[in-house]
Design a protein around this motif. Structure first.
Motif, PDB file in Angstrom:
ATOM      1  N   ASN A  60       0.904  -1.149   0.023  1.00  0.00           N
ATOM      2  CA  ASN A  60       0.053  -0.258   0.003  1.00  0.00           C
ATOM      3  C   ASN A  60       0.800   1.129   0.035  1.00  0.00           C
ATOM      4  O   ASN A  60       1.761   1.420   0.860  1.00  0.00           O
ATOM      5  CB  ASN A  60      -0.996   0.031   1.265  1.00  0.00           C
ATOM      6  N   VAL A  61       0.780   2.093  -1.148  1.00  0.00           N
ATOM      7  CA  VAL A  61       1.539   3.237  -1.230  1.00  0.00           C
ATOM      8  C   VAL A  61       1.261   4.158  -0.135  1.00  0.00           C
ATOM      9  O   VAL A  61       2.238   4.960   0.238  1.00  0.00           O
ATOM     10  CB  VAL A  61       1.331   4.134  -2.499  1.00  0.00           C
ATOM     11  N   GLY A  62       0.422   4.086   0.655  1.00  0.00           N
ATOM     12  CA  GLY A  62      -0.104   4.923   1.976  1.00  0.00           C
ATOM     13  C   GLY A  62       0.825   4.776   2.990  1.00  0.00           C
ATOM     14  O   GLY A  62       0.921   5.493   4.004  1.00  0.00           O
ATOM     15  N   THR A  63       1.628   3.628   3.003  1.00  0.00           N
ATOM     16  CA  THR A  63       2.421   3.361   4.061  1.00  0.00           C
ATOM     17  C   THR A  63       3.913   3.948   3.952  1.00  0.00           C
ATOM     18  O   THR A  63       4.682   3.528   4.675  1.00  0.00           O
ATOM     19  CB  THR A  63       2.323   1.708   4.477  1.00  0.00           C
ATOM     20  N   PHE A  64       4.164   4.236   2.545  1.00  0.00           N
ATOM     21  CA  PHE A  64       5.633   4.475   2.372  1.00  0.00           C
ATOM     22  C   PHE A  64       5.707   6.029   2.867  1.00  0.00           C
ATOM     23  O   PHE A  64       5.122   6.852   3.117  1.00  0.00           O
ATOM     24  CB  PHE A  64       5.810   4.838   0.779  1.00  0.00           C
ATOM     25  N   PRO A  65       7.241   6.281   3.364  1.00  0.00           N
ATOM     26  CA  PRO A  65       7.478   7.332   4.322  1.00  0.00           C
ATOM     27  C   PRO A  65       7.608   8.738   3.625  1.00  0.00           C
ATOM     28  O   PRO A  65       7.903   9.827   4.270  1.00  0.00           O
ATOM     29  CB  PRO A  65       8.946   6.799   5.041  1.00  0.00           C
ATOM     30  N   ILE A  66       7.744   8.775   2.256  1.00  0.00           N
ATOM     31  CA  ILE A  66       8.389   9.785   1.413  1.00  0.00           C
ATOM     32  C   ILE A  66       7.031  10.144   0.780  1.00  0.00           C
ATOM     33  O   ILE A  66       6.390   9.469   0.083  1.00  0.00           O
ATOM     34  CB  ILE A  66       9.190   9.371   0.536  1.00  0.00           C
ATOM     35  N   GLU A  67       6.534  11.782   0.905  1.00  0.00           N
ATOM     36  CA  GLU A  67       5.311  11.857   0.245  1.00  0.00           C
ATOM     37  C   GLU A  67       5.723  12.761  -0.899  1.00  0.00           C
ATOM     38  O   GLU A  67       5.156  12.655  -1.953  1.00  0.00           O
ATOM     39  CB  GLU A  67       4.489  12.826   1.305  1.00  0.00           C
ATOM     40  N   SER A  68       6.677  13.838  -1.097  1.00  0.00           N
ATOM     41  CA  SER A  68       6.964  14.501  -2.211  1.00  0.00           C
ATOM     42  C   SER A  68       8.525  14.485  -1.930  1.00  0.00           C
ATOM     43  O   SER A  68       9.015  14.562  -0.912  1.00  0.00           O
ATOM     44  CB  SER A  68       6.245  15.600  -2.170  1.00  0.00           C
ATOM     45  N   ALA A  69       9.030  15.371  -3.037  1.00  0.00           N
ATOM     46  CA  ALA A  69      10.420  15.463  -3.263  1.00  0.00           C
ATOM     47  C   ALA A  69      10.512  16.683  -4.276  1.00  0.00           C
ATOM     48  O   ALA A  69       9.834  16.970  -5.265  1.00  0.00           O
ATOM     49  CB  ALA A  69      11.251  14.395  -3.568  1.00  0.00           C
ATOM     50  N   SER A  70      11.566  17.485  -3.970  1.00  0.00           N
ATOM     51  CA  SER A  70      12.166  18.567  -4.610  1.00  0.00           C
ATOM     52  C   SER A  70      13.610  18.443  -5.002  1.00  0.00           C
ATOM     53  O   SER A  70      14.329  18.231  -4.015  1.00  0.00           O
ATOM     54  CB  SER A  70      11.818  19.887  -4.131  1.00  0.00           C
ATOM     55  N   PHE A  71      14.114  18.296  -6.333  1.00  0.00           N
ATOM     56  CA  PHE A  71      15.474  18.320  -6.801  1.00  0.00           C
ATOM     57  C   PHE A  71      15.963  19.454  -7.213  1.00  0.00           C
ATOM     58  O   PHE A  71      15.348  20.071  -8.143  1.00  0.00           O
ATOM     59  CB  PHE A  71      15.599  17.245  -7.617  1.00  0.00           C
ATOM     60  N   LYS A  72      17.052  20.054  -6.950  1.00  0.00           N
ATOM     61  CA  LYS A  72      17.626  21.291  -7.476  1.00  0.00           C
ATOM     62  C   LYS A  72      18.557  20.822  -8.405  1.00  0.00           C
ATOM     63  O   LYS A  72      19.566  20.105  -8.084  1.00  0.00           O
ATOM     64  CB  LYS A  72      18.233  21.967  -6.353  1.00  0.00           C
ATOM     65  N   LEU A  73      18.584  21.229  -9.889  1.00  0.00           N
ATOM     66  CA  LEU A  73      19.558  20.728 -10.773  1.00  0.00           C
ATOM     67  C   LEU A  73      20.776  21.710 -10.777  1.00  0.00           C
ATOM     68  O   LEU A  73      20.521  22.882 -10.250  1.00  0.00           O
ATOM     69  CB  LEU A  73      19.027  20.706 -12.213  1.00  0.00           C
TER      70      LEU A  73
END
Length: 386
Positions: free
Chosen positions: A46-59
């Motif tokens: 279940n993806v709801g159990t994964f600890p990472i919700e979003s991310a931002s990468f600076k190139l």
């Protein structure tokens, strides 16, 4: 002249015995199903159990890559063995543009897989095509990673010499003259079935094949029914005998471990079944991040140029409609100077995509920095236009 390929001749017993994983098949079906589909068949967490919700990468060019909750769920979940569908679509588009193989893809003759780096693809291809006792043609000197794959395989490695123009077709022809082309139709013959070579930027030599040599080598592959492992003969492959390996390790990130294999579907089907039984698929997170970066950059690249034959200038065509403001204002703000192409035209008010760069007084390090700054500006312009 197009030849009919009998791929069963090339595939070893282990590869031919592989069967699809029913769970992996369901994963691919579920990925392509509408949101209304209710699945109680798969083994996905279940993806709801994964600890990472979003991310931002600076190139490094100053732009950013945003991954919202929806995209992150895709990146953290299982994906089909061939790869994340959006990345597969982008990479096929790239191969179609670079090698003119749209018809092969649409007809189902050619396919593409995402692997854990090109090394993984090379390894699985050899493990699908080489049997104990086989004669295998290897360019020498050759990449140590490939030698690490084939040396323990109980096969006979036949070195084919290379020089400053890449693998020498004369040496290949001399080696193959031991056999008759008719031996390629005899299952009991020990004629080699596989040729491995690096046609561009060879490791360790740095050499590459000339177009004439590519044609000669492909002609010999047709004559003796060889499957060559190459990365630049795909566009001239009329039979479906070229297996191409690409890697993003040097271009994007070696740690992401993303490579691709492009080639005849019957061969890639066997590699895919091997992946189902081993790694299942390459990292979904790496694939999704890579896909977003590639989509942001686009197919066309940033610039076109020809190697100067003299003088002290490089004439570049950039992927922007007009270079004047980019060079005279924005580049100066980034502390780098070029000359816009309009300065060299009869009508300097007419838009120009070109830029002149002088390399007479800059060190190599300064040139690298200057072009990094210019590349960052071009990417920003592309993002504004998308």
């Amino acid at each position: 002249m197009k030849m009919t390929m009998n791929y069963a001749r090339f595939l070893n017993k282990i590869s031919q015995a592989r069967q699809p994983s029913p769970i992996r098949v369901l994963t691919a079906i579920l990925q392509q199903s509408p949101p209304s589909m209710i699945s109680m068949a798969g083994g996905m967490p279940n993806v709801g159990t994964f600890p990472i919700e979003s991310a931002s990468f600076k190139l490094v060019d100053g732009s950013s890559l945003e991954m919202d909750s929806k995209l992150m769920k895709q990146a953290l979940q299982y994906c089909p063995t061939p790869g994340v569908p959006d990345l597969i679509k982008w990479l096929k588009g790239l191969q179609e543009k670079q090698h003119n193989i749209a018809d092969q893809f649409s007809a189902g003759h050619t396919d593409l897989l995402v692997t854990n780096g090109s090394q993984d693809g090379i390894c699985k291809a050899f493990e699908a095509l080489v049997s104990p006792g086989d004669n295998v043609l290897i360019e020498t000197p050759s990449y140590p990673g490939t030698l690490a794959v084939v040396k323990p395989m109980d096969c006979k490695l036949i070195p084919v010499q290379s020089d400053s123009c890449g693998l020498n077709p004369n040496d290949l022809s001399n080696i193959m003259s031991k056999w008759s082309p008719s031996d390629a139709q005899d299952d009991k013959s020990d004629i080699p079935k596989v040729l491995y070579l690096i046609p561009n930027g060879g490791n360790p030599t740095g050499h590459g094949l000339t177009m004439e040599r590519k044609k000669e080598i492909y002609s010999l592959a047709q004559k003796y029914n060889l499957i060559p492992y190459v990365s630049s003969l795909l566009s001239m492959d009329v039979d479906g005998r070229v297996v191409r390996f690409d890697s993003f390790s040097k271009l994007i990130s070696s740690g992401m471990r993303i490579g691709t294999v492009t080639g005849p579907k019957p061969v890639l089907d066997r590699i895919s079944l091997h992946m189902q039984a081993s790694v299942m698929h390459a990292s979904s997170l790496s694939q999704v991040v890579l896909c977003r970066i590639l989509e942001q950059w686009g197919y066309e690249g940033l610039a076109e140029w020809s190697e100067p034959s003299g003088g002290m200038f490089l004439w570049l065509k950039l992927s922007v409609p007009d270079t004047y403001e980019l060079i005279t204002v924005k580049a100066r703000e980034r502390e780098v100077l070029f000359v816009p192409g309009s300065a060299f035209t009869m009508d300097d008010t007419h838009p120009s995509q070109h830029v002149r760069a002088s390399y007479s007084t800059c060190s190599e390090e300064q040139m690298n920095t200057a072009f990094e700054r210019l590349a960052g500006l071009i990417r920003e312009e592309q993002m504004k236009g998308s």
